[in-house]
Design an enzyme around this catalytic site. Structure first.
Site, PDB file in Angstrom:
ATOM      1  N   HIS A   1      10.283 -23.312   9.939  1.00 61.28           N
ATOM      2  CA  HIS A   1       8.966 -24.042  10.572  1.00 61.28           C
ATOM      3  C   HIS A   1       7.747 -23.824   9.847  1.00 61.28           C
ATOM      4  CE1 HIS A   1      11.482 -24.012  14.656  1.00 61.28           C
ATOM      5  NE2 HIS A   1      11.857 -24.937  13.801  1.00 61.28           N
TER       6      HIS A   1
ATOM      7  N   THR B   1       2.770  -1.454   9.054  1.00 55.45           N
ATOM      8  CA  THR B   1       3.312  -2.300  10.212  1.00 55.45           C
ATOM      9  C   THR B   1       3.632  -3.686   9.464  1.00 55.45           C
ATOM     10  OG1 THR B   1       1.210  -3.135  10.594  1.00 55.45           O
ATOM     11  CG2 THR B   1       2.075  -1.396  11.665  1.00 55.45           C
TER      12      THR B   1
ATOM     13  N   CYS C   1       2.839  -3.059   4.211  1.00 54.18           N
ATOM     14  CA  CYS C   1       2.262  -1.904   4.466  1.00 54.18           C
ATOM     15  C   CYS C   1       2.892  -1.015   5.517  1.00 54.18           C
ATOM     16  CB  CYS C   1       0.777  -2.370   4.961  1.00 54.18           C
ATOM     17  SG  CYS C   1       0.749  -3.484   6.569  1.00 54.18           S
TER      18      CYS C   1
ATOM     19  N   ASP D   1       0.750  -1.305  -0.089  1.00 51.86           N
ATOM     20  CA  ASP D   1       0.152   0.155   0.028  1.00 51.86           C
ATOM     21  C   ASP D   1       0.830   1.198  -0.168  1.00 51.86           C
ATOM     22  OD1 ASP D   1       1.058   0.302   2.518  1.00 51.86           O
ATOM     23  OD2 ASP D   1      -1.251   0.182   3.511  1.00 51.86           O
TER      24      ASP D   1
ATOM     25  N   HIS E   1       7.098 -30.041  11.513  1.00 54.59           N
ATOM     26  CA  HIS E   1       6.447 -28.858  11.023  1.00 54.59           C
ATOM     27  C   HIS E   1       5.565 -29.083   9.896  1.00 54.59           C
ATOM     28  CE1 HIS E   1       9.384 -26.974  13.703  1.00 54.59           C
ATOM     29  NE2 HIS E   1      10.159 -27.603  13.290  1.00 54.59           N
TER      30      HIS E   1
HETATM   31  C1  RB5 Z   1      -2.161   2.740   6.520  1.00 51.06           C
HETATM   32  O1  RB5 Z   1      -1.979   4.038   7.123  1.00 51.06           O
HETATM   33  C2  RB5 Z   1      -1.694   1.752   7.493  1.00 51.06           C
HETATM   34  O2  RB5 Z   1      -2.959   1.453   8.421  1.00 51.06           O
HETATM   35  C3  RB5 Z   1      -1.398   0.504   6.793  1.00 51.06           C
HETATM   36  O3  RB5 Z   1      -0.388   0.769   6.058  1.00 51.06           O
HETATM   37  C4  RB5 Z   1      -1.086  -0.747   7.619  1.00 51.06           C
HETATM   38  O4  RB5 Z   1      -0.067  -0.518   8.543  1.00 51.06           O
HETATM   39  C5  RB5 Z   1      -2.312  -1.660   8.183  1.00 51.06           C
HETATM   40  O5  RB5 Z   1      -1.992  -2.565   8.851  1.00 51.06           O
END
Ligand code: RB5
Length: 158
Positions: free
Chosen positions: A104, A73, A71, A14, A139
């Site tokens: 694993h 995180t 993304c 994203d 596994h």
């Molecule tokens: C976008 O701002 C953010 O929410 C997305 O990139 C992500 O981290 C969601 O898990």
């Protein structure tokens, strides 16, 4: 560094993962790996499930055999990718998780946080993942149980 000649990577992100995607692509292309980029292609706000789905479906259809999705995180794309049957998506955030995701979990998608990792870290963790080998044995039994969860009622334990 062990080479991974048959690796075909499908990569997507994203907007929050875009910058890291571009840098990571550069590193992996320099390593000689072939990549299919399914977007996004700029920092305009988009919805991460759309790109997790594109990567996951490309892995399921055999267009690639390792997906990388990013993304902010790494968490959102992993949740979304894991909804697609046959996908084992793992958030990787250090050397140990990079290695164990392969050894694993036999992950077929790895997920990074563009707001959490540097390009050098994501590159190093991708290389650790690629250089590791699935250990099979117990596994494999556990992965078979995960697969059974995708088809409730077929294991005799609905
Ligand atoms: C976008 O701002 C953010 O929410 C997305 O990139 C992500 O981290 C969601 O898990």
């Amino acid at each position: 560094m062990k080479e991974s000649p048959q690796i075909r990577i499908v990569i997507g992100s994203d907007h929050a993962g875009f910058s890291l995607k571009e840098s990571l692509k550069h590193h992996l292309e320099k390593d000689g790996l072939s990549l299919l980029d399914v977007g996004t292609f700029n920092e305009d706000s988009v919805d991460y499930p759309d790109f997790a789905e594109k990567v996951a479906r490309a892995i399921c259809s055999g267009e690639g055999n390792l997906g990388i999705v990013l993304c902010g995180t790494g968490i959102g794309v992993s949740i979304a990718a894991n909804k697609i049957k046959g996908i084992r998506a793992a958030v990787v955030y250090n050397d140990e998780t990079a290695s164990l995701a392969r050894r694993h979990n036999n992950a077929n998608v790895i997920c990074f946080g563009g707001r959490e990792a540097s390009a050098e870290q994501a590159h190093a963790w991708t290389r650790i993942f690629l250089d590791a080998t699935f250990e099979g044995g117990r596994h494999q039994r556990r992965i078979d149980k995960i697969s059974a969860l995708e088809s409730p009622g077929t294991s005799g334990k609905s």
